[in-house]
Design a protein around this motif. Structure first.
Motif, PDB file in Angstrom:
ATOM      1  N   ARG A 150       0.823  -0.926   0.039  1.00  0.00           N
ATOM      2  CA  ARG A 150      -0.132   0.022  -0.067  1.00  0.00           C
ATOM      3  C   ARG A 150       0.696   1.259   0.036  1.00  0.00           C
ATOM      4  O   ARG A 150       0.373   2.350  -0.557  1.00  0.00           O
ATOM      5  CB  ARG A 150      -0.850   0.170   1.347  1.00  0.00           C
ATOM      6  N   ALA A 151       2.074   1.228   0.530  1.00  0.00           N
ATOM      7  CA  ALA A 151       2.887   2.312   0.555  1.00  0.00           C
ATOM      8  C   ALA A 151       3.467   2.588  -0.924  1.00  0.00           C
ATOM      9  O   ALA A 151       3.507   3.836  -1.193  1.00  0.00           O
ATOM     10  CB  ALA A 151       4.126   2.206   1.383  1.00  0.00           C
ATOM     11  N   LEU A 152       3.504   1.584  -1.644  1.00  0.00           N
ATOM     12  CA  LEU A 152       3.997   1.706  -3.022  1.00  0.00           C
ATOM     13  C   LEU A 152       3.116   2.457  -3.779  1.00  0.00           C
ATOM     14  O   LEU A 152       2.891   2.983  -4.569  1.00  0.00           O
ATOM     15  CB  LEU A 152       4.361   0.289  -3.544  1.00  0.00           C
ATOM     16  N   GLN A 153       1.798   1.819  -3.653  1.00  0.00           N
ATOM     17  CA  GLN A 153       0.540   2.453  -4.223  1.00  0.00           C
ATOM     18  C   GLN A 153       0.389   3.958  -3.885  1.00  0.00           C
ATOM     19  O   GLN A 153       0.075   4.609  -4.755  1.00  0.00           O
ATOM     20  CB  GLN A 153      -0.705   1.443  -3.992  1.00  0.00           C
ATOM     21  N   ARG A 154       0.372   4.165  -2.708  1.00  0.00           N
ATOM     22  CA  ARG A 154       0.481   5.651  -2.369  1.00  0.00           C
ATOM     23  C   ARG A 154       1.636   6.380  -2.932  1.00  0.00           C
ATOM     24  O   ARG A 154       1.069   7.464  -3.355  1.00  0.00           O
ATOM     25  CB  ARG A 154       0.265   5.648  -0.664  1.00  0.00           C
ATOM     26  N   ALA A 155       2.461   6.001  -2.983  1.00  0.00           N
ATOM     27  CA  ALA A 155       3.416   6.889  -3.648  1.00  0.00           C
ATOM     28  C   ALA A 155       3.446   7.013  -5.148  1.00  0.00           C
ATOM     29  O   ALA A 155       3.757   8.081  -5.527  1.00  0.00           O
ATOM     30  CB  ALA A 155       4.988   5.887  -3.287  1.00  0.00           C
ATOM     31  N   LEU A 156       2.891   5.898  -5.851  1.00  0.00           N
ATOM     32  CA  LEU A 156       2.767   6.165  -7.225  1.00  0.00           C
ATOM     33  C   LEU A 156       1.445   7.292  -7.437  1.00  0.00           C
ATOM     34  O   LEU A 156       1.554   8.140  -8.329  1.00  0.00           O
ATOM     35  CB  LEU A 156       2.137   4.799  -7.821  1.00  0.00           C
ATOM     36  N   ASP A 181       5.785   4.941   4.758  1.00  0.00           N
ATOM     37  CA  ASP A 181       4.347   4.805   4.707  1.00  0.00           C
ATOM     38  C   ASP A 181       3.848   5.177   3.297  1.00  0.00           C
ATOM     39  O   ASP A 181       2.690   5.228   2.769  1.00  0.00           O
ATOM     40  CB  ASP A 181       3.617   5.973   5.638  1.00  0.00           C
ATOM     41  N   GLY A 182       4.735   5.831   2.436  1.00  0.00           N
ATOM     42  CA  GLY A 182       4.522   5.929   1.128  1.00  0.00           C
ATOM     43  C   GLY A 182       4.309   7.429   0.905  1.00  0.00           C
ATOM     44  O   GLY A 182       3.931   7.864  -0.439  1.00  0.00           O
ATOM     45  N   ARG A 183       4.584   8.439   1.848  1.00  0.00           N
ATOM     46  CA  ARG A 183       4.517   9.700   1.446  1.00  0.00           C
ATOM     47  C   ARG A 183       5.591  10.152   0.632  1.00  0.00           C
ATOM     48  O   ARG A 183       6.750   9.931   1.268  1.00  0.00           O
ATOM     49  CB  ARG A 183       4.360  10.518   3.065  1.00  0.00           C
TER      50      ARG A 183
END
Length: 296
Positions: A150-156, A181-183
Motif C-alpha cells: 500500500r505504501a508503493l501504491q500511495r507513492a505512485l 508509509d508511501g508519503r
C-alpha cells in the motif's frame, strides 16, 4: 508515472528555468491556430571537478546543485555530501558550467575514469572509456524494514500529482522518494531519467534524509544505470513504472536492491529481493490503509 498532458487552450505559464515558450501551429479537428506553448528546456551541463572537465550531460536546467551532488554520489566520485562543494554555476550561450571542488584524492581517482565531453539525455555512461568503468559493482544495499504494498501504491498516486514541469511541457521524467508509509517527500524532474534520479539523490543527501528509511519511484524503465545509481545511494527499493533490463535485474540481485517494474495502479512485478515488500493478503482488513491515509 508521467502526467498525461492535454493541449492547453491558453498560453502556458512557463516562467521557470525548466521550460521555454515557443510558438506552434496547433491543429484540432478542422481548426488551426497559432499559440504559445511551453517546451521543456534541454541544455548541455558541464561538470568540472577541481578545474578539470569530467562530463557534459544534456539536462533540464533546474536543481543543478542537486544534480551535481547526486551525480557525484551515484557515480562514486565522492562518498558523502561533505566531500563536494559547488563553487559556481555559470551560464553561457554554449550551455551551463557547474564548477565543483572535491578532495585531492578524489580528483586523482577521476583520471582513471575520464569521459568525453559529449553525452545524450541523462546518459551517464556515454563516453566512458572502459567496460570496467561502466560495470563497476556498487556496494551492497543495507538491510531495511519491509514495506507494505500500500505504501508503493500511495507513492505512485502522489508522484502523479507532483510533476509540475511535466504537466506544463509533457516531456520530462520524475524521480520521487517516499518514506516507509508511501508519503512522497521529494520529487525532481528532468528530460533525462538518469538526471531526474541523480537530482533526487542529491536532494535526499542535501536534506539529510536516510535513504534506507524509504524508497524511490521513477517514471521510466529501470535500466542498469538506474539500478546502479539507486544502489550506490543506499536506496533499498527502486520501483519503475516500466520494465527493467536484464542487466539491471542482475545488478539489483547482487547489490541486494529490491527492483520493481511495471508499477501501476493495477499491479506491479517484483524482480529481486521480494522480502522487502509485504503483499496484501486475501481478506485483510483495510485498517492499515485507512491509518496510512489518515496520516497524510
Amino acid at each position: 508515472m508521467s502526467i498525461p498532458r492535454t493541449l492547453p487552450d491558453t498560453e502556458p505559464d512557463a516562467d521557470r528555468a525548466g521550460a521555454v515558450q515557443r510558438k506552434v501551429r496547433r491543429h484540432r479537428g478542422a481548426h488551426t491556430r497559432e499559440v504559445v506553448d511551453a517546451i521543456a528546456a534541454e541544455v548541455p551541463v558541464a561538470l568540472i571537478y577541481n578545474g578539470a572537465p569530467f562530463a557534459v550531460m544534456m539536462a533540464t536546467p533546474e536543481d543543478l546543485a542537486d544534480f551535481a551532488l547526486g551525480f557525484s554520489l551515484s557515480e562514486g566520485i565522492v562518498a558523502g555530501a561533505e566531500e563536494l562543494r559547488v563553487e559556481d554555476i555559470s551560464t553561457s550561450l554554449e550551455g551551463i558550467t557547474v564548477a565543483l571542488s572535491v578532495p585531492a584524492e578524489r580528483a586523482a581517482a577521476l583520471e582513471h575514469r575520464r569521459r568525453n565531453l559529449q553525452g545524450r539525455s541523462g546518459c551517464g555512461v556515454c563516453g566512458t572509456e572502459s567496460i570496467e568503468a561502466v560495470l563497476r559493482p556498487p556496494p551492497r544495499v543495507a538491510d531495511s524494514q519491509a514495506l507494505h504494498e500500500r505504501a508503493l501504491q500511495r507513492a505512485l498516486r502522489e508522484l502523479r500529482l507532483r510533476q509540475p514541469l511535466n504537466a506544463l511541457t509533457g516531456a520530462t521524467h520524475a524521480a520521487g522518494w517516499a518514506d516507509a508509509d508511501g508519503r512522497v517527500l521529494l520529487v525532481r524532474e528532468d528530460v533525462g531519467r538518469h538526471n531526474a534520479l541523480d537530482k533526487l539523490i542529491g536532494a535526499l543527501s542535501a536534506a539529510g534524509l536516510d535513504p534506507a528509511q524509504g524508497f524511490a519511484v521513477v517514471t521510466s524503465r529501470a535500466s542498469y544505470e538506474m539500478a546502479m545509481k539507486a544502489a550506490h545511494a543506499g536506496i533499498p527499493l527502486l520501483a519503475a513504472i516500466s520494465a527493467p533490463t536484464a542487466l539491471a535485474i542482475a545488478l539489483a540481485q547482487s547489490a541486494h536492491l529490491t527492483l520493481i517494474g511495471f508499477a501501476r495502479d493495477d499491479g506491479y512485478a517484483v524482480y529481486t529481493h521480494s522480502q522487502r515488500l509485504l503483499e496484501t493478503q486475501a481478506g485483510e482488513p483495510d485498517a492499515a490503509r485507512d491509518a496510512m491515509e489518515s496520516n497524510s
